[in-house]
Enzyme design. Sequence first.
Site, mmCIF file in Angstrom:
data_model
loop_
_atom_site.group_PDB
_atom_site.id
_atom_site.type_symbol
_atom_site.label_atom_id
_atom_site.label_comp_id
_atom_site.label_asym_id
_atom_site.label_seq_id
_atom_site.Cartn_x
_atom_site.Cartn_y
_atom_site.Cartn_z
ATOM 1 N N ARG A 56 -2.620 1.265 7.802
ATOM 2 C CA ARG A 56 -3.421 1.689 6.654
ATOM 3 C C ARG A 56 -3.052 0.976 5.355
ATOM 4 N NH1 ARG A 56 -3.549 5.269 10.364
ATOM 5 N NH2 ARG A 56 -1.417 4.579 10.559
ATOM 6 N N THR A 57 -1.776 0.986 5.022
ATOM 7 C CA THR A 57 -1.383 0.465 3.710
ATOM 8 C C THR A 57 -1.722 -1.023 3.611
ATOM 9 O OG1 THR A 57 0.398 2.083 3.740
ATOM 10 C CG2 THR A 57 0.517 0.372 2.054
ATOM 11 N N LYS A 85 15.469 -16.316 9.530
ATOM 12 C CA LYS A 85 16.484 -17.382 9.430
ATOM 13 C C LYS A 85 17.603 -17.003 8.468
ATOM 14 C CE LYS A 85 12.849 -20.405 8.907
ATOM 15 N NZ LYS A 85 12.268 -21.607 8.344
ATOM 16 N N ARG A 106 6.194 -3.973 1.808
ATOM 17 C CA ARG A 106 6.844 -2.821 2.457
ATOM 18 C C ARG A 106 8.144 -3.331 3.061
ATOM 19 N NH1 ARG A 106 3.994 1.222 6.669
ATOM 20 N NH2 ARG A 106 3.245 2.052 4.683
ATOM 21 N N HIS A 134 6.714 6.079 -1.463
ATOM 22 C CA HIS A 134 5.463 5.421 -1.060
ATOM 23 C C HIS A 134 4.440 5.790 -2.150
ATOM 24 C CE1 HIS A 134 2.414 3.642 1.288
ATOM 25 N NE2 HIS A 134 2.575 4.245 2.444
HETATM 26 N N1 CP Z 1 0.173 6.139 5.614
HETATM 27 C C1 CP Z 1 0.710 4.939 5.874
HETATM 28 O O1 CP Z 1 1.567 4.438 5.139
HETATM 29 O O2 CP Z 1 0.251 4.345 7.015
HETATM 30 P P1 CP Z 1 0.703 2.927 7.540
HETATM 31 O O3 CP Z 1 2.161 3.038 7.946
HETATM 32 O O4 CP Z 1 -0.192 2.632 8.702
HETATM 33 O O5 CP Z 1 0.564 1.949 6.424
#
Ligand code: CP
Length: 309
Positions: A56-57, A85, A106, A134
Amino acid sequence: MDFKLTDIVSINDFSRADIDLVLEKAAEMEKLPVSKKNTVLANKTVASVFFEPSTRTRLSFETAIQNLGGQVVGFADAEVSSTKKGESLSDSIRILAGYADMIVMRHSIEGAARRAAEVSDKPIINGGDGANQHPTQTLLDLYTIKKAFGKISGLNIGLLGDLKYGRTVHSLMYALKKYGNVNVYCIAPDSLKMPAEIIEDVKGKINVKETSKLEEFLPEIDVLYATRIQKERFVDEFEYEQIKNVFILGKEILENTKKGFKIMHPLPRVNEIKPELDETDAALYFEQAKNGLPVREALLSILKDVKKG
Ligand code: CP
């Protein structure tokens, strides 16, 4: 526009006005067809670098960048990057800042986004750093709650599941503190309770009650925010196996809930919500995921002209 943040690292960095501005902009973005917003990021390149898995993100950010007419570069797997590396995160981010106008990232390490923001002269957007935060998920969660209920203050919100490692619920607690007048029920087994420092931080701004029994507060709850048990954060796999199915929501819970009751989940789900709930009026989680798109379009459009000192 009165938005002072140059990086989106933690929801704690936002003022209430900053959050409201993003939510208002997201509502505008949601109404606009792509043809009316596809020059917002013209001639801009955004790096999307995911050192941890995401559906999603990453994909909502990348769709948002494309809808706004920007270019995307990046990777979805650190294994195909020079991290493999031995390149440090700081070096990777410095290099990316030379290529891109913004960096969405991320990482599994708590604090990675903050470190990246320190070394980058381009805005960093934290798409999740370990069990820490998040913030963009929180913005879309708030947007979803506001759309469904018309308000955030005055609600009874249940947080269910892995409240220890779940970064989405950590960020949400800090955000709800900025709204105030919210009752939050933290529902988790003893080993996965909301960290004490977070409860301490929000004390006096929101009312927090803790329990390990869903049924204790279920009839009072307006929105129940379920979370996945974060397998990847457990040191001991046996401990995960023991606890992984601690809460499984099925249709039977709807016999004991308020009118207008909703279930949210940042997704992915594993066993926490049975598919039999998907077609009920309570299911808000797919709509929630969809809301990631206008919210991320809003953030990108706000950050596009940021100049970091
Ligand atoms: N909600 C969320 O962060 O989903 P993903 O891990 O798929 O990005």
